[in-house]
Design an enzyme around this catalytic site. Structure first.
Site, mmCIF file in Angstrom:
data_model
loop_
_atom_site.group_PDB
_atom_site.id
_atom_site.type_symbol
_atom_site.label_atom_id
_atom_site.label_comp_id
_atom_site.label_asym_id
_atom_site.label_seq_id
_atom_site.Cartn_x
_atom_site.Cartn_y
_atom_site.Cartn_z
ATOM 1 N N HIS A 312 95.390 160.473 48.323
ATOM 2 C CA HIS A 312 96.528 159.560 48.432
ATOM 3 C C HIS A 312 96.041 158.142 48.234
ATOM 4 O O HIS A 312 94.950 157.797 48.674
ATOM 5 C CB HIS A 312 97.222 159.700 49.802
ATOM 6 C CG HIS A 312 98.586 159.104 49.814
ATOM 7 N ND1 HIS A 312 98.803 157.775 50.066
ATOM 8 C CD2 HIS A 312 99.793 159.659 49.563
ATOM 9 C CE1 HIS A 312 100.101 157.541 49.976
ATOM 10 N NE2 HIS A 312 100.730 158.658 49.676
ATOM 11 N N ASP A 370 102.720 166.657 49.747
ATOM 12 C CA ASP A 370 103.199 167.517 48.660
ATOM 13 C C ASP A 370 102.559 168.894 48.681
ATOM 14 O O ASP A 370 103.143 169.857 48.198
ATOM 15 C CB ASP A 370 102.908 166.859 47.305
ATOM 16 C CG ASP A 370 103.759 165.639 47.113
ATOM 17 O OD1 ASP A 370 104.946 165.709 47.422
ATOM 18 O OD2 ASP A 370 103.227 164.609 46.672
HETATM 19 N N1 ACO Z 1 91.078 165.858 42.854
HETATM 20 C C1 ACO Z 1 89.790 165.515 42.539
HETATM 21 N N2 ACO Z 1 89.283 164.276 42.674
HETATM 22 C C2 ACO Z 1 90.103 163.318 43.137
HETATM 23 C C3 ACO Z 1 91.446 163.586 43.483
HETATM 24 C C4 ACO Z 1 91.931 164.904 43.336
HETATM 25 N N3 ACO Z 1 93.168 165.206 43.654
HETATM 26 N N4 ACO Z 1 92.025 162.453 43.907
HETATM 27 C C5 ACO Z 1 91.085 161.497 43.840
HETATM 28 N N5 ACO Z 1 89.915 162.023 43.375
HETATM 29 C C6 ACO Z 1 88.647 161.316 43.230
HETATM 30 C C7 ACO Z 1 88.612 160.401 42.019
HETATM 31 O O1 ACO Z 1 88.121 161.054 40.883
HETATM 32 C C8 ACO Z 1 87.682 159.316 42.506
HETATM 33 O O2 ACO Z 1 86.374 159.808 42.447
HETATM 34 P P1 ACO Z 1 85.138 158.784 42.132
HETATM 35 O O3 ACO Z 1 85.110 157.809 43.266
HETATM 36 O O4 ACO Z 1 83.930 159.660 42.066
HETATM 37 O O5 ACO Z 1 85.471 158.126 40.813
HETATM 38 C C9 ACO Z 1 88.031 159.180 43.978
HETATM 39 O O6 ACO Z 1 88.508 160.478 44.383
HETATM 40 C C10 ACO Z 1 89.093 158.120 44.265
HETATM 41 O O7 ACO Z 1 90.237 158.442 43.488
HETATM 42 P P2 ACO Z 1 91.252 157.376 42.879
HETATM 43 O O8 ACO Z 1 91.841 157.928 41.611
HETATM 44 O O9 ACO Z 1 90.626 156.031 42.807
HETATM 45 O O10 ACO Z 1 92.356 157.355 44.000
HETATM 46 P P3 ACO Z 1 93.766 156.700 43.857
HETATM 47 O O11 ACO Z 1 94.057 156.108 45.158
HETATM 48 O O12 ACO Z 1 93.867 155.823 42.671
HETATM 49 O O13 ACO Z 1 94.702 157.969 43.540
HETATM 50 C C11 ACO Z 1 96.165 159.776 43.787
HETATM 51 C C12 ACO Z 1 95.514 158.567 44.456
HETATM 52 C C13 ACO Z 1 96.886 159.360 42.473
HETATM 53 C C14 ACO Z 1 97.234 160.343 44.725
HETATM 54 C C15 ACO Z 1 95.072 160.816 43.473
HETATM 55 O O14 ACO Z 1 94.404 161.191 44.673
HETATM 56 C C16 ACO Z 1 95.635 162.054 42.778
HETATM 57 O O15 ACO Z 1 95.789 162.047 41.543
HETATM 58 N N6 ACO Z 1 95.938 163.146 43.561
HETATM 59 C C17 ACO Z 1 96.532 164.333 42.999
HETATM 60 C C18 ACO Z 1 98.013 164.095 42.746
HETATM 61 C C19 ACO Z 1 98.821 164.086 44.024
HETATM 62 O O16 ACO Z 1 98.696 164.958 44.876
HETATM 63 N N7 ACO Z 1 99.734 163.101 44.113
HETATM 64 C C20 ACO Z 1 100.634 162.976 45.252
HETATM 65 C C21 ACO Z 1 100.437 161.703 45.971
HETATM 66 S S1 ACO Z 1 101.393 161.702 47.443
HETATM 67 C C22 ACO Z 1 102.953 161.319 46.992
HETATM 68 O O17 ACO Z 1 103.298 160.819 45.962
HETATM 69 C C23 ACO Z 1 103.988 161.668 48.018
#
Ligand code: ACO
Length: 437
Positions: A312, A370
């Site tokens: 998140h 979710d």
């Molecule tokens: N699976 C694998 N790796 C992940 C995931 C994931 N779901 N989410 C984040 N990471 C990793 C990234 O690759 C990054 O790794 P690094 O530091 O080695 O480069 C690190 O964790 C940080 O991730 P960011 O992308 O910088 O996190 P951000 O805050 O931008 O993204 C997000 C948040 C978009 C929700 C992301 O976690 C994601 O895509 N999750 C899956 C989609 C999801 O479940 N969305 C629902 C959100 S809740 C809602 O809308 C109610």
């Protein structure tokens, strides 16, 4: 560079020229202080760059507070866990819209106003038939909700407080009816009209699952679970879809158009579309044995695959909504007797393994709301493509409350971010016959 020099100002210094500017620091009730950069360009001649708004507040708001590190979510000062345990969705709607918990009389009046606005103009039924039956329900919702502007002309004056309120009530009341019609349309079943003797969540389930051929009794456990899902998705401060609604509203667009823009923004898998993506991912994984393979893919930076329903932007500890739904999820599965459903087994196993895996632990990637809502909705019998629509039903009150708050501000200013231009500099036009072939 910036230095905090006094309690209520930040000093920005240009390291090359030595010039410096004092910027005011605003303090909220809770949360970190905020540097007010509104005069930065006129004083220092520079903009700030923050493409995904990770360090930028776009507005002042009194509605919702999140502390991502502590896993706290509050509406109007009330903790989400307490609201989920003690309140109900309609009361939370009142709280979000008006700022206080209602008295008994206020609640009755509000309940009446919402219940007696649930029907949609009969002409809306014809509107549906313009869509293909296999259209994604979110595609239909974008069109249908925007089209409400064409049906309710008497509440479109955004400068009239009473009309704003009527539009807010209409949206909260009609969105479940439209969502249920969308589901019925894609299933090829007749539309089911709303029933005023049922509660909000109960009526919604009735409109989604009943058919004229037989009586349908809504299970109290499922109605309660639906009510909780609605409460937990009701508002989430300045997320992508809410910010979209505010930006659309800042141009003085009508509320139905603004909420339609929120729906389009919610659709993406990084936001509201994640609940659908969770189920699609579980189907793709297919069996418990393949979980390690998919975990490795999620960690591989060269592979676009991410574990949907994990992580998140704001919650970097745990998602308090997920904690409530996890418990609810177990109750629903027990009520429906589907504890042994293969996809749910994969979900449970995935949750267990990911929570122990170093990659996910170090990055604080926990199951988000979710992850569990997808599982519950699947067990309830909703088609996967409807999941994001359900999120939109719940979030409508948040969008409307945030829009209403913005409209009540003394000066409404159009939202207009700036940019860092990195394209070509000025150059002369080259006629076609002089261009390289
Ligand atoms: N699976 C694998 N790796 C992940 C995931 C994931 N779901 N989410 C984040 N990471 C990793 C990234 O690759 C990054 O790794 P690094 O530091 O080695 O480069 C690190 O964790 C940080 O991730 P960011 O992308 O910088 O996190 P951000 O805050 O931008 O993204 C997000 C948040 C978009 C929700 C992301 O976690 C994601 O895509 N999750 C899956 C989609 C999801 O479940 N969305 C629902 C959100 S809740 C809602 O809308 C109610």
């Amino acid at each position: 560079m910036t230095d905090k020099t006094a309690e209520d100002t930040f000093t920005l210094t240009n390291d090359q020229t030595g010039d410096s500017w004092k910027l005011p620091v605003a303090k909220g009730t809770l949360g970190p202080d905020v540097i007010d950069i509104r005069k930065l360009y006129s004083q220092a001649g520079v903009f700030t760059l923050d493409p995904a708004f990770t360090a930028t507040g776009s507005c002042k708001s009194r509605i919702t507070f999140i502390d991502g590190d502590e896993g706290v979510l509050m509406h109007r000062g009330y903790d989400i866990k307490e609201l989920a345990a003690e309140s109900n969705y309609l009361e939370v709607c009142y709280l979000l819209l008006y700022g206080e918990l209602p008295s008994k009389a206020e609640m009755e009046e509000f309940r009446h106003n919402i219940t007696y606005h649930t029907m949609v103009h009969e002409q809306v039924h014809k509107f549906f038939t313009g869509f293909r039956r296999d259209a994604h329900p979110m595609a239909i919702m974008c069109g249908i909700v925007g089209a409400l502007s064409a049906f309710y002309h008497d509440s479109l004056d955004i400068w009239d407080e009473k009309q704003r309120e009527i539009s807010a009530h209409r949206l909260i009341a009609k969105i479940p009816t439209l969502a249920a019609m969308t589901m019925k349309y894609s299933l090829g079943q007749p539309f089911v009209y709303p029933r005023n003797d049922l509660g909000y969540a109960e009526n919604f389930l009735h409109m989604c699952f009943s058919v004229p051929a037989e009586e349908y009794k809504v299970s109290p456990v499922l109605a309660d679970a639906m009510d909780k899902i609605l409460i937990l998705h009701a508002d989430h401060e300045q997320n992508a879809s809410t910010s979209t609604v505010r930006i659309a509203g800042s141009s003085q667009a009508n509320p139905f158009a603004c909420i339609a823009s929120g729906i389009t923004s919610l659709w993406g898998p990084a936001h509201g579309g994640a609940n659908q993506a969770v189920l699609e991912m579980l189907e793709q994984i297919g069996s418990k044995e393949r979980i390690p393979e998919f975990l490795e893919r999620a960690k591989d930076k060269d592979d676009p695959f991410r574990l949907m329903g994990f992580g998140h932007r704001v919650y970097k500890n745990y998602d308090p909504r997920a904690a409530v739904l996890k418990k609810n999820c177990d109750e629903v599965l027990e009520e429906l007797g589907v504890e042994n459903e293969p996809l749910l087994e994969i979900a449970r196993e995935l949750e267990k393994i990911a929570l122990e895996d170093d990659y996910f632990v170090q990055r604080k990637l926990f199951p988000n709301v979710d992850f569990y809502s997808g599982i519950i909705l699947k067990a309830m019998g909703f088609p996967t493509s409807m999941f994001t629509v359900l999120f939109a039903v719940a979030r409508t009150v948040g969008w409307v409350s945030q829009w209403k708050e913005m409209m009540e501000e003394t000066a409404l200013k159009i939202g207009r971010p700036r940019q860092l231009y990195v394209g070509e500099g000025p150059r002369d036009y080259v006629p076609m016959d002089k261009r390289k072939s």
